[in-house]
Design a protein around this motif. Structure first.
Motif, PDB file in Angstrom:
ATOM      1  N   VAL A  43       5.760   2.878  -0.179  1.00  0.00           N
ATOM      2  CA  VAL A  43       5.154   1.595   0.211  1.00  0.00           C
ATOM      3  C   VAL A  43       4.136   1.768   1.337  1.00  0.00           C
ATOM      4  CG1 VAL A  43       5.596  -0.695   1.124  1.00  0.00           C
ATOM      5  CG2 VAL A  43       7.179   0.301  -0.520  1.00  0.00           C
ATOM      6  N   GLU A  80      10.256  -4.061   5.835  1.00  0.00           N
ATOM      7  CA  GLU A  80      11.561  -4.727   5.731  1.00  0.00           C
ATOM      8  C   GLU A  80      11.895  -5.043   4.279  1.00  0.00           C
ATOM      9  OE1 GLU A  80      11.804  -8.128   8.289  1.00  0.00           O
ATOM     10  OE2 GLU A  80      12.517  -6.885   9.937  1.00  0.00           O
ATOM     11  N   ALA A  81      10.879  -5.489   3.536  1.00  0.00           N
ATOM     12  CA  ALA A  81      11.115  -5.817   2.127  1.00  0.00           C
ATOM     13  C   ALA A  81      11.660  -4.602   1.393  1.00  0.00           C
ATOM     14  CB  ALA A  81       9.821  -6.295   1.477  1.00  0.00           C
ATOM     15  N   SER A  82      11.076  -3.448   1.652  1.00  0.00           N
ATOM     16  CA  SER A  82      11.503  -2.235   0.967  1.00  0.00           C
ATOM     17  C   SER A  82      12.924  -1.846   1.372  1.00  0.00           C
ATOM     18  CB  SER A  82      10.528  -1.103   1.272  1.00  0.00           C
ATOM     19  OG  SER A  82      11.050   0.113   0.808  1.00  0.00           O
ATOM     20  N   LEU A  83      13.188  -1.862   2.669  1.00  0.00           N
ATOM     21  CA  LEU A  83      14.528  -1.502   3.141  1.00  0.00           C
ATOM     22  C   LEU A  83      15.561  -2.465   2.577  1.00  0.00           C
ATOM     23  CD1 LEU A  83      13.641  -0.716   6.845  1.00  0.00           C
ATOM     24  CD2 LEU A  83      14.342   0.928   5.100  1.00  0.00           C
ATOM     25  N   ALA A  84      15.204  -3.755   2.498  1.00  0.00           N
ATOM     26  CA  ALA A  84      16.156  -4.755   2.031  1.00  0.00           C
ATOM     27  C   ALA A  84      16.487  -4.576   0.550  1.00  0.00           C
ATOM     28  CB  ALA A  84      15.617  -6.163   2.274  1.00  0.00           C
ATOM     29  N   LEU A  85      15.671  -3.787  -0.168  1.00  0.00           N
ATOM     30  CA  LEU A  85      15.974  -3.534  -1.577  1.00  0.00           C
ATOM     31  C   LEU A  85      16.827  -2.280  -1.745  1.00  0.00           C
ATOM     32  CD1 LEU A  85      12.465  -4.374  -3.021  1.00  0.00           C
ATOM     33  CD2 LEU A  85      14.564  -5.654  -3.447  1.00  0.00           C
ATOM     34  N   SER A 108       6.692  -6.590   7.799  1.00  0.00           N
ATOM     35  CA  SER A 108       7.434  -7.353   6.789  1.00  0.00           C
ATOM     36  C   SER A 108       7.519  -6.594   5.466  1.00  0.00           C
ATOM     37  CB  SER A 108       6.757  -8.701   6.557  1.00  0.00           C
ATOM     38  OG  SER A 108       5.480  -8.524   5.994  1.00  0.00           O
ATOM     39  N   VAL A 109       6.514  -5.773   5.185  1.00  0.00           N
ATOM     40  CA  VAL A 109       6.527  -5.004   3.949  1.00  0.00           C
ATOM     41  C   VAL A 109       7.559  -3.874   4.033  1.00  0.00           C
ATOM     42  CG1 VAL A 109       5.129  -3.470   2.542  1.00  0.00           C
ATOM     43  CG2 VAL A 109       4.164  -5.600   3.351  1.00  0.00           C
ATOM     44  N   ALA A 122      -0.079   1.934   0.993  1.00  0.00           N
ATOM     45  CA  ALA A 122      -0.805   0.807   1.583  1.00  0.00           C
ATOM     46  C   ALA A 122      -1.786   1.296   2.642  1.00  0.00           C
ATOM     47  CB  ALA A 122       0.184  -0.190   2.189  1.00  0.00           C
ATOM     48  N   THR A 141      10.684   4.286   1.744  1.00  0.00           N
ATOM     49  CA  THR A 141       9.805   3.205   2.192  1.00  0.00           C
ATOM     50  C   THR A 141       8.449   3.754   2.638  1.00  0.00           C
ATOM     51  OG1 THR A 141      11.700   1.894   2.872  1.00  0.00           O
ATOM     52  CG2 THR A 141       9.584   1.323   3.865  1.00  0.00           C
TER      53      THR A 141
END
Ligand code: ADP
Ligand code: MG
Lengths: 283, 284
Positions: free
Chosen positions: B182, B166-171, B163-164, B186, B178
């Motif tokens: 990210v 995806e969050a990056s790609l979605a931005l 999900s993390v 992490a 990513t």
């Protein structure tokens, strides 16, 4: 070079922009606007499994379109097509067109990353980065080339204010985002999304994991944002759809059963299955 | 008490015993080495070179040599191992080729260290012409520690939630952004765990540096990466197997063992400290 094509309507794809009947929808109700986004005859397959069947749906500009329907009917699949998140799924296949301002977002000249800057997404489970609150919101603008420290700080503050989170976090911007409550995390994700200055916002069940108070805050926020952005929200919660949306589309087993103004859908559904669903008789 | 309670009690008791046994063994080793090694330790021991055919003086060149070799190995193995892990977990298409790489990485971890020593001799010392040197030794140790770093990094990368990403790609971030901004940060604490393990392994190994880097006795200190070096594990081995003054040499060998242990512990503590600090920023 290719990636700028989407910002620039003059850079026409080979077929040119597709002309669309202004605001016509699947069942012929008009919204009176050129749609901001629209799906035209979309079929989507996970391997051999067809998850979406001949979907045509418009997102009118500066309006909230709610997508409702029982679990597994393809709501997430559909909304993830709008910012090409399903590109990541192996063995998936798309038929049909998805247009943003009249241009096909899947044409070769359209870069997925550039598209996602214009079409932001908030996910079902809050997914902040394991970074500080500030870094979370600054991430998008930074990735998109904003380097100036002051401009960045301003962008972060504005985004947090618009997501109604600023007052709660202004003294702890350097602390980990993972220390926030679930509701705050979700608003942080919204702020992070706004910081990229998108035109379209996609919400996939944004309140599914939140308590009623946090849910109310997110709904208030969506009502606040809806005249500046084009919004699509997937929700399980019928009241939520009724409260926040202008238009509602009812999905069932990968098909759109009915779409229209939210008030009309809830007061006078035309299809028997829609009525059954919204009155809680199945789903 | 029900049957389940009895089983639970017995289970916890067994776990406790295993843990206690571990601590007892570790404590016994530390105690044994400390009692025999401490008398040899002095300021001169830590800062001077050996004298009188290694029966007196200090072990400073060996300490320094071990530091050089270990740092060299980590400097080579860390970027290589992380790159390999990133490729395997983030980029590579699933398929037999990737599985083959995975299997060979795991098998690499099972290769005896003396074989790495021979490999280093053939490839780095002779083949590449680096000679018996810090460079050859570091590279050989890097090969040895690579599987540790790769598997620790892979585990750490896989543990970063989808999900993390995806969050990056979605931005609007690219896959590479990513990963770099990210996913890798992490995963860093987990990767550092791999480094901790490698440091201990690299500092303590004798066989891989035997033919590639280590000198029995050197008057001066190394002046470049092409110099031979003394190193603690080999120094201990040499003291115990050669020479003419067994008593004096044994004393120095225990002193050296204590220093080697302390060195490995200190490096591990440093890595743990970095990891903790990282955790504090990243996790609530
Ligand atoms: N990555 C995937 N691979 C295969 N099938 C999937 C995948 N994601 C969703 N599906 C299937 O597609 C259908 C629609 O799923 P989804 O869009 O998540 O439904 P909803 O969001 O409405 O609950 C479901 O039957 C689901 O099992
Ligand atoms: Mg869903």
């Amino acid at each position: 070079m290719l990636s700028t094509a989407i910002e620039n309507p003059e850079a026409r794809p080979p077929s040119g922009p597709v002309t669309v009947n202004a605001g016509s929808t699947a069942e012929g109700e008009t919204t009176g606007f050129e749609p901001k986004m629209s799906a035209r005859g979309v079929n989507f397959y996970y391997g051999p499994k067809r998850a979406l069947k001949d979907i045509s749906l418009d997102l009118p500009p500066r309006m909230v379109t709610a997508i409702i329907g029982p679990s597994g009917c393809g709501k997430s699949t559909f909304i993830r097509l709008l910012n090409r998140m399903n590109d990541l799924v192996p063995d998936a296949r798309l038929e049909g067109e998805i247009l943003l301002d009249g241009f096909d977002i899947n044409r070769p000249a359209c870069d997925a990353a550039d598209l996602r800057k214009r079409v932001g997404m908030v996910f079902q489970k809050p997914n902040p980065f394991p970074k500080t609150i500030f870094e979370n919101v600054a991430y998008g603008p930074e990735v998109n080339g904003l380097r100036d420290r002051l401009a960045l700080e301003e962008r972060v503050e504005n985004s947090l204010r618009r997501a109604a989170l600023w007052d709660e976090v202004k003294d702890r911007l350097r602390e980990s985002a993972l220390g926030l409550s679930g509701g705050q995390q979700q608003r942080l994700c919204i702020a992070r999304c706004l910081a990229v200055e998108p035109e379209v916002l996609l919400f996939d069940e944004p309140c599914a994991s939140l308590d009623p108070i946090s849910t109310a805050k997110i709904e208030e926020l969506i009502l606040d944002l809806r005249r500046q952005y084009t919004i699509a929200i997937v929700t399980h919660n019928m009241q939520q759809a009724a409260r926040v949306s202008d238009r509602t589309a009812f999905f069932l087993m990968g098909e759109i059963i009915e779409v229209g103004p939210t008030g009309r859908i809830f007061k006078a559904p035309r299809d028997r299955r829609t009525e059954d669903y919204i009155t809680g008789r199945f789903g | 008490m029900s049957r389940r309670d009895v089983f639970q009690k017995a289970g916890f008791g067994l776990l406790w015993l295993c843990m206690a046994a571990n601590i007892v063994f570790l404590g016994a080793i530390l105690w044994f080495i400390a009692v025999r090694g401490l008398p040899a330790i002095s300021w001169e021991f830590l800062t001077a070179a050996p004298r009188d055919a290694m029966t007196a003086g200090g072990i400073a060149p060996a300490i320094l040599g071990t530091l050089y070799l270990t740092l060299g190995a980590v400097l080579v193995a860390l970027p290589l191992g992380v790159a390999c892990a990133v490729y395997l977990t983030e980029y590579s298409p699933k398929g037999w080729a990737v599985n083959a790489i995975r299997v060979s990485v795991n098998n690499l971890a099972g290769v005896p260290s003396v074989v790495f020593g021979l490999f280093g001799l053939a490839v780095f010392v002779k083949g590449a012409g680096f000679g018996v040197s810090i460079l050859s030794g570091s590279l050989t140790l890097a090969m040895l520690t690579l599987p540790l770093i790769i598997s620790a990094s892979q585990e750490a990368l896989v543990a970063v939630p989808q999900s993390v990403r995806e969050a990056s790609l979605a931005l609007g971030a690219s896959r590479w952004e990513t990963i770099r901004k990210v996913v890798l940060p992490a995963a860093l604490p987990g990767i550092l765990t791999g480094v901790i393990l490698s440091v201990g392994r690299a500092a303590g190994e004798t066989a891989p540096i035997l033919f590639t880097a280590a000198a029995f006795y050197l008057k001066g200190y190394p002046d470049s990466v092409f110099s031979e070096v003394m190193a603690l594990p080999y120094h201990i081995y040499a003291l115990m197997t050669e020479g003419t003054h067994p008593e004096a040499q044994t004393r120095i060998a225990y002193g050296s063992s204590l220093v080697l242990l302390a060195l490995v512990l200190a490096m591990s503590m440093l890595a743990i400290y970095i990891r903790q600090r990282q955790r504090r920023t990243y996790h609530a």
